[in-house]
Scaffold this motif. Structure first.
Motif: not given
Ligand code: ADP
Ligand code: MG
Ligand code: MG
Ligand code: MG
Ligand code: MG
Ligand code: MG
Length: 670
Positions: A155-160, A177-179, A255-257
């Protein structure tokens, strides 16, 4: 996640004008409930679980496992299916219900109606969980699977990482920056919560998890995947201006939590006093079961040096301002607040003699006006403090249509504050106009990969809760020590390497465990509610100093016992089982569940977190640099699905005879 109204949510600037209004009427609503139901008694044990799933979309060609964002369609389909089943079925199995959750890839399911205290209900918990999973599974696309997985590794990593793809540049609520915005359930409540937490706080949330340093992880570790120089939202420079720490995995959005999955249990007590006693007794159990169910060692594509989700969620909804966090002197805000609104419980609330005032040793900011109002209404000190502590928070989501309510018939304003205080335990008053009683919700556990494990932990906590009431168990230790245990519980491999504070003598009646008769007390095939608290023992043994009452124990000691007189939590659950008249084959099944818990605690079975960490570290494509790549993640998700179905054996963390949850689903995904 609280109730979902249809309506127009106010922005933070508008919503905050109504904070006192919501608090005032919320308290009026609580007092109305209190006046009507404080003496309600005789409610039987009803209980139920909540299980959260993430829907994974597999791309076998590209070797990518993604989060499927089809929650809305899936839920619409499931609710149509469920109402079909309702009209056809003989109601021999309560038809489950599915609910939305924060993540647009998440589902939650509960048994259609709560379980009773009958043993036969205890025996169908696993079957019911499997049925719910298979219902969900059968109504997804062929390449989708509902996994009970606590935190999605990429979740939130580069790519799809979502299906379909969305760019995080559109994150209008979180400014992450990620989600991307689309990670969040589109119902107005969720984007509004996300945006209002950010606005109230005055910055994005910021979570930094220590990275797990492997052989080839660069030192210092400065995350190359953070878009340090992005300039889309005003908060973009926060990362480089100190919010993102080196040697850590930085997370910047709700969203991360709230995008994590967990396993929760709710118990109805006989009356309010019993609910308060059970609430207190389960407080020290919270961190212990968090450590035992640890299942989230990977975050934003990296192995972390922690195994649990808790601090991530706490940080992900931390709406406290800088003044409230103690970073600046109080000028505009009313209190310095030690914890996020998502965190461990701060106050024991039982009026039993067991609850010595010394145990409540946490600093507890309260709304003094609300405390005085509750006291003036005749509510005791501890419950008044409990409510006045919850009510230091502002309501985050206010709908313009529901600002004015009938406080006699509604509890919406009360629930607005109550249900956005996300603590390890929740004390749930009865809703107005229902037959539901006083309830306690146990919320710390991470969801397990299989329903066998989820049922095992659920059954264990149910039996433990009966043992606590039946044997008058005293688990009190200073609540600050429970907080210390919460921190320890999340550390990597805490079960194996950490000690936890726990009470030494848990029996209150002076009879040593070793000399108790094991003769059955309860010949009924039923788990009971209502065991009145006995008076304090006359020998004054409860008058030791608080520091003498507890010590640091290993997980094995806490769960499986230490010496002759501390049987451990599994020992207590087993002792309660012994008091019941159960058929031998039924007993074998229930003891199997206790055995799983026992073995997780003594280390003969790994936690899910340790198993996952080992899986990644032994993967041929893993470069020993802490990075969990798209392909490693894909293989992990495939393995988890296969383990759940019983296609792949995992004797390191499941019993040898585990044969899979959905054998009928084996052909669905090839
Ligand atoms: P929330 O999301 O507010 O925590 P849910 O409605 O999702 O609550 O789940 C509540 C759980 O409590 C379900 O498992 C349900 O079966 C159970 N439950 C429902 N009514 C009662 C009751 N009277 N006593 C105990 N548990 C109940
Ligand atoms: Mg939920
Ligand atoms: Mg809910
Ligand atoms: Mg729920
Ligand atoms: Mg819940
Ligand atoms: Mg904390």
């Amino acid at each position: 996640m609280g109730l979902l109204y249809l309506g127009t949510p106010l922005t933070w600037e508008d919503a905050k004008q109504y904070a006192d209004h919501v608090r005032h009427h919320g308290i009026t609503q609580f007092l109305n409930i209190w006046d009507r139901l404080k003496d309600k008694t005789g409610d039987e044990l009803l209980w139920g679980d909540e299980i959260e799933y993430m829907v994974i979309s597999f791309d076998d060609e590209k070797k990518n496992a993604k989060l499927s964002l089809r929650q809305t369609e899936i839920l619409a389909k499931l609710s149509a299916i469920v109402s079909d089943i309702c009209s056809e079925c003989d109601s021999s199995i309560a038809v489950p219900t599915f609910h939305p959750e924060y993540g647009r890839y998440m589902l939650e399911s509960t048994p259609g109606s709560p379980y009773t205290g009958s043993i036969s209900d205890l025996l169908i918990v696993e079957q019911n969980m499997r049925y719910r999973r298979s219902l969900a599974r059968r109504h997804l696309q062929p390449n989708e699977v509902p996994l009970t997985f606590t935190s999605f590794p990429r979740l939130g990593s580069p790519g799809q990482f979502t299906e379909p793809y969305h760019d995080p540049c559109d994150a209008v609520s979180s400014h992450s920056l990620f989600l991307p915005e689309e990670i969040t359930n589109p119902h107005a409540r969720f984007p509004t919560l996300t945006a209002n937490i950010r606005r109230r706080r005055g910055s994005k949330v910021a979570i930094n998890l220590p990275i797990y340093f492997d052989e080839k992880t660069p030192r210092p570790f400065v995350d190359p995947t953070i878009p340090w120089d992005r300039t889309i939202y005003p908060e973009d420079p926060e990362a480089k201006n100190g919010a993102a720490l080196s040697d850590h995995i930085y997370l910047d959005a709700m969203g991360f939590g709230m995008g994590c999955c967990c396993l929760q249990l709710t118990f109805q007590a006989c009356n309010v006093a019993e609910a308060r006693r059970l609430y207190d007794a389960l407080i020290p159990v919270g961190p212990i079961l968090l450590a035992l169910t640890a299942a989230s060692p990977i975050w934003r594509g990296y192995l972390a040096d922690v195994d649990c989700r808790w601090n991530v969620i706490a940080g992900s909804v931390d709406d406290r301002t800088e003044e409230e966090r103690g970073l600046k002197p109080l000028v505009n805000d009313r209190y310095k607040i030690p914890k996020s609104r998502y965190d461990s419980v701060d106050l024991y609330i039982s009026q039993s003699w067991m609850n010595r005032p010394e145990y409540n040793d946490n600093h507890l900011p309260i709304d003094e006006g609300i405390y005085d109002r509750l006291k003036a209404h005749g509510i005791d000190d501890l419950l008044s403090k409990h409510v006045a502590h919850l009510f230091i928070r502002d309501p985050l989501v206010v709908f313009s249509e529901t600002i004015d309510q009938d406080d006699e018939t509604s509890n919406d304003h009360f629930e607005n504050i109550q249900s956005t205080n996300w603590q390890t335990l929740r004390f749930k008053p009865p809703p107005p106009n229902s037959s539901i009683g006083w309830r306690v919700e146990f919320r710390s556990m991470e969801v397990q990969i299989t329903d066998y494990e989820n049922a095992a932990f659920a059954v264990f906590v149910v039996l433990l809760s009966r043992a606590i009431l039946c044997f008058n168990i005293n688990f009190y230790i200073p609540i600050s020590k429970v907080d210390e245990n919460m921190e320890r519980a999340q550390e990597r491999a805490a079960v194996k390497s950490r000690r936890f504070f726990f009470r030494k003598d848990v029996f209150t009646d002076g009879t040593p465990f070793s000399s108790r008769s094991s003769s059955p007390m309860n010949k009924e095939k039923k788990l009971l509610n209502h065991f009145p608290t006995p008076p304090p023992p006359e020998n004054g043994s409860h008058r030791k100093s608080v520091e003498e009452e507890y010590e640091e124990m290993t997980m094995n000691e806490i769960m499986n016992g230490k010496g002759e007189d501390f049987p451990g939590l599994v020992g207590l659950a087993a002792a309660y089982l012994d008091t019941l008249d159960i058929d031998p084959d039924e007993l074998v099944k229930l003891q199997g569940y206790l055995d799983l818990v026992r073995r997780r605690a003594n280390g003969s079975l790994l936690t899910a977190a340790t198993w996952m960490r080992n899986f990644v570290r032994s993967h041929p494509k893993y470069a020993k640099d802490s990075v969990v790549s798209q392909e490693v993640n894909y293989d992990l998700m495939v393995a988890v699905d296969e383990i759940e179905r019983g296609v792949r054996k995992a004797p390191e963390f499941l019993p040898e005879d585990y044969s899979g949850g959905n054998r009928d689903a084996g052909s669905i995904r090839v």
